[in-house]
Motif scaffolding. Structure first.
Motif, PDB file in Angstrom:
ATOM      1  N   THR A 233       1.710 -39.507 -15.253  1.00 53.65           N
ATOM      2  CA  THR A 233       2.281 -38.088 -15.275  1.00 53.65           C
ATOM      3  C   THR A 233       2.169 -37.274 -16.285  1.00 53.65           C
ATOM      4  N   VAL A 234       1.870 -37.841 -17.605  1.00 56.63           N
ATOM      5  CA  VAL A 234       2.103 -37.267 -18.754  1.00 56.63           C
ATOM      6  C   VAL A 234       0.717 -37.602 -19.706  1.00 56.63           C
ATOM      7  N   GLN A 235       0.682 -38.880 -19.820  1.00 54.69           N
ATOM      8  CA  GLN A 235      -0.240 -39.401 -21.105  1.00 54.69           C
ATOM      9  C   GLN A 235      -1.620 -39.080 -20.596  1.00 54.69           C
ATOM     10  N   ARG A 236      -1.742 -39.254 -19.203  1.00 50.62           N
ATOM     11  CA  ARG A 236      -3.321 -39.156 -18.762  1.00 50.62           C
ATOM     12  C   ARG A 236      -3.828 -37.870 -19.139  1.00 50.62           C
ATOM     13  N   LYS A 237      -3.059 -36.924 -18.921  1.00 53.30           N
ATOM     14  CA  LYS A 237      -3.402 -35.455 -19.314  1.00 53.30           C
ATOM     15  C   LYS A 237      -3.588 -35.132 -20.514  1.00 53.30           C
ATOM     16  N   LEU A 238      -2.852 -35.834 -21.418  1.00 50.76           N
ATOM     17  CA  LEU A 238      -3.124 -35.814 -22.742  1.00 50.76           C
ATOM     18  C   LEU A 238      -4.437 -36.668 -23.494  1.00 50.76           C
ATOM     19  N   GLY A 239      -5.168 -37.309 -22.636  1.00 50.83           N
ATOM     20  CA  GLY A 239      -6.327 -38.083 -22.778  1.00 50.83           C
ATOM     21  C   GLY A 239      -6.128 -39.398 -23.664  1.00 50.83           C
TER      22      GLY A 239
ATOM     23  N   GLY B 282      -2.078 -32.809 -28.586  1.00 49.55           N
ATOM     24  CA  GLY B 282      -2.203 -31.848 -27.230  1.00 49.55           C
ATOM     25  C   GLY B 282      -1.053 -31.653 -26.330  1.00 49.55           C
ATOM     26  N   LEU B 283      -0.040 -32.339 -26.963  1.00 56.41           N
ATOM     27  CA  LEU B 283       1.290 -32.003 -25.999  1.00 56.41           C
ATOM     28  C   LEU B 283       1.775 -30.528 -26.396  1.00 56.41           C
ATOM     29  N   ASP B 284       2.227 -29.888 -25.321  1.00 48.52           N
ATOM     30  CA  ASP B 284       2.646 -28.516 -25.189  1.00 48.52           C
ATOM     31  C   ASP B 284       4.179 -28.915 -25.391  1.00 48.52           C
ATOM     32  N   MET B 285       4.984 -28.162 -26.506  1.00 47.54           N
ATOM     33  CA  MET B 285       6.327 -28.735 -26.711  1.00 47.54           C
ATOM     34  C   MET B 285       7.191 -28.313 -25.373  1.00 47.54           C
ATOM     35  N   SER B 286       6.855 -27.443 -24.423  1.00 44.26           N
ATOM     36  CA  SER B 286       7.432 -27.071 -23.549  1.00 44.26           C
ATOM     37  C   SER B 286       7.623 -28.495 -22.401  1.00 44.26           C
ATOM     38  N   ARG B 287       6.544 -29.263 -22.628  1.00 41.68           N
ATOM     39  CA  ARG B 287       6.508 -30.507 -21.656  1.00 41.68           C
ATOM     40  C   ARG B 287       7.254 -31.508 -22.169  1.00 41.68           C
ATOM     41  N   LEU B 288       7.852 -31.311 -23.428  1.00 43.92           N
ATOM     42  CA  LEU B 288       8.792 -32.643 -23.963  1.00 43.92           C
ATOM     43  C   LEU B 288       9.636 -33.105 -23.161  1.00 43.92           C
TER      44      LEU B 288
ATOM     45  N   PHE C 183      -0.545 -44.079 -30.193  1.00 43.10           N
ATOM     46  CA  PHE C 183      -1.459 -43.641 -29.158  1.00 43.10           C
ATOM     47  C   PHE C 183      -2.892 -43.700 -29.583  1.00 43.10           C
ATOM     48  N   ARG C 184      -3.801 -43.946 -28.622  1.00 44.98           N
ATOM     49  CA  ARG C 184      -5.228 -44.007 -29.090  1.00 44.98           C
ATOM     50  C   ARG C 184      -5.822 -42.794 -27.925  1.00 44.98           C
ATOM     51  N   ILE C 185      -6.903 -42.171 -28.307  1.00 45.21           N
ATOM     52  CA  ILE C 185      -7.440 -41.296 -27.371  1.00 45.21           C
ATOM     53  C   ILE C 185      -9.028 -41.632 -27.613  1.00 45.21           C
ATOM     54  N   ASP C 186      -9.885 -41.343 -28.370  1.00 45.57           N
ATOM     55  CA  ASP C 186     -11.104 -41.754 -28.707  1.00 45.57           C
ATOM     56  C   ASP C 186     -11.397 -43.258 -29.049  1.00 45.57           C
TER      57      ASP C 186
END
Length: 344
Positions: A108-114, A60-66, A136-139
């Protein structure tokens, strides 16, 4: 699970793999024992702990946000790899007592990625910090104590293997590879690259090694800049500099400095003889005396001159040289210096 995972990783760690392949294989073994949705498995400069070559999959990371993610990671000392040296694997939820919004990175970042939980482990020994792994864990459910124990059991195994892969990059000089040229990149405080002239862009292209899933030079520029921001914010990780392998026997050093009030200048230059000698000595596990002998060998001294300089017998000096050759799997002094200094 912990011992079975450690046994499997130990077997593959004894083989001769590149740093990239080793990390891919370690991730595959871990996935057999526990689920994870994404990862960052980076190498680091052993002295500064600044990240260099990343192996990453962040869903889910947009590389522009790296750059934003890298910036937040360095500004978040909680569960940052440099703060976990020697302490095993730690999860985000444990470190925040179930309140992940206490982490700037998550907020600032990881919450938006789930991302709902993460596990971090640092690979370091007495010779330096060689890398780190974040899962990382999401589900999936949060990391359990048993899973963290299993990851902790990998620390010494993977550390030694990563250090050995760095030592193996010091091959005898290959004249077919062009020498790395200097370049300078300007960043703003968000780690975005300022527009640069065509000449600078051409210099950067020459610094890109082949066959890397994520080009380590641009990412290392951001990491060096982030280390500078962390120091300015009072959460330093180490000096804002790192040595990067470019393929063959080529190494460059990136270093970030503040210029003016708004810009960060990141210089990229061929690593000096001293920087290469230090890295080679650490990667091959040389003792303090062996490192001293290696440095003096690189100045052109023979055994007699070395003995006089160090106030040792020639036999003792020769014993140290033999130990260096054995630890680095090198047959002669000439080949040793070719590998260390990157010259024919």
């Amino acid at each position: 699970m912990p011992s079975a995972l450690a046994d499997r990783v130990s077997r593959l760690a004894r083989a001769d793999h590149s740093a990239t392949r080793l990390r891919e294989l370690v991730l595959a073994e871990i996935r057999q024992s526990m689920p994870f949705a994404g990862h960052v498995f980076a190498l680091t400069d052993p002295v500064t702990a600044v990240a260099t070559a990343p192996l990453a999959d962040i869903p889910g990371l947009d590389m522009s946000r790296l750059p934003e993610l890298i910036r937040a990671r360095y500004l978040t000392p909680l569960n940052r790899w440099d703060t976990l040296r020697g302490t095993g694997a730690h999860s985000l939820l444990d470190a925040t007592e179930g309140e992940p919004d206490r982490s700037l990175l998550w907020r600032t970042v990881q919450r938006k990625l789930g991302i709902t939980d993460s596990a971090t482990i640092t690979f370091a020994d007495r010779y330096g910090c060689w890398g780190f792994l974040e899962l990382f864990r999401i589900d999936e459910s949060p990391f359990t104590r048993r899973e963290l124990t299993g990851l902790t059991a990998l620390t010494a195994i993977v550390t030694t293997a990563l250090r050995r892969t760095i030592g193996a990059t010091f091959v005898e000089s290959d004249a077919q590879l062009p020498p790395p040229g200097p370049a300078v990149v300007l960043l703003d405080d968000t780690l975005r690259v300022r527009p640069h002239p065509a000449a600078a862009a051409e210099s950067l292209l020459r610094l890109l090694p082949p066959d890397e899933p994520i080009p380590p030079v641009p990412v290392s520029v951001c990491n060096a800049g982030a280390a500078l921001l962390a120091a300015e914010a009072g959460t330093p990780i180490g000096a804002a500099t790192a040595r990067i392998h470019l393929g063959g026997n080529r190494w460059i050093t990136v270093k970030a400095d503040r210029i003016g009030d708004h810009d960060i200048a990141v210089a990229l230059e061929p690593s000096t003889a001293t920087e290469r000698l230090d890295l080679f000595a650490r990667a091959n596990g040389l003792s303090a005396r062996e490192s001293q002998v290696l440095f003096l060998l690189a100045t052109g001294l023979d055994s007699r001159a070395l003995a006089a300089e160090l106030v040792l017998s020639e036999q003792t000096v020769n014993d140290h040289v033999k130990a260096i050759l054995a630890k680095s799997a090198t047959r002669t002094r000439r080949r040793l210096l070719s590998r260390v200094l990157g010259v024919a």
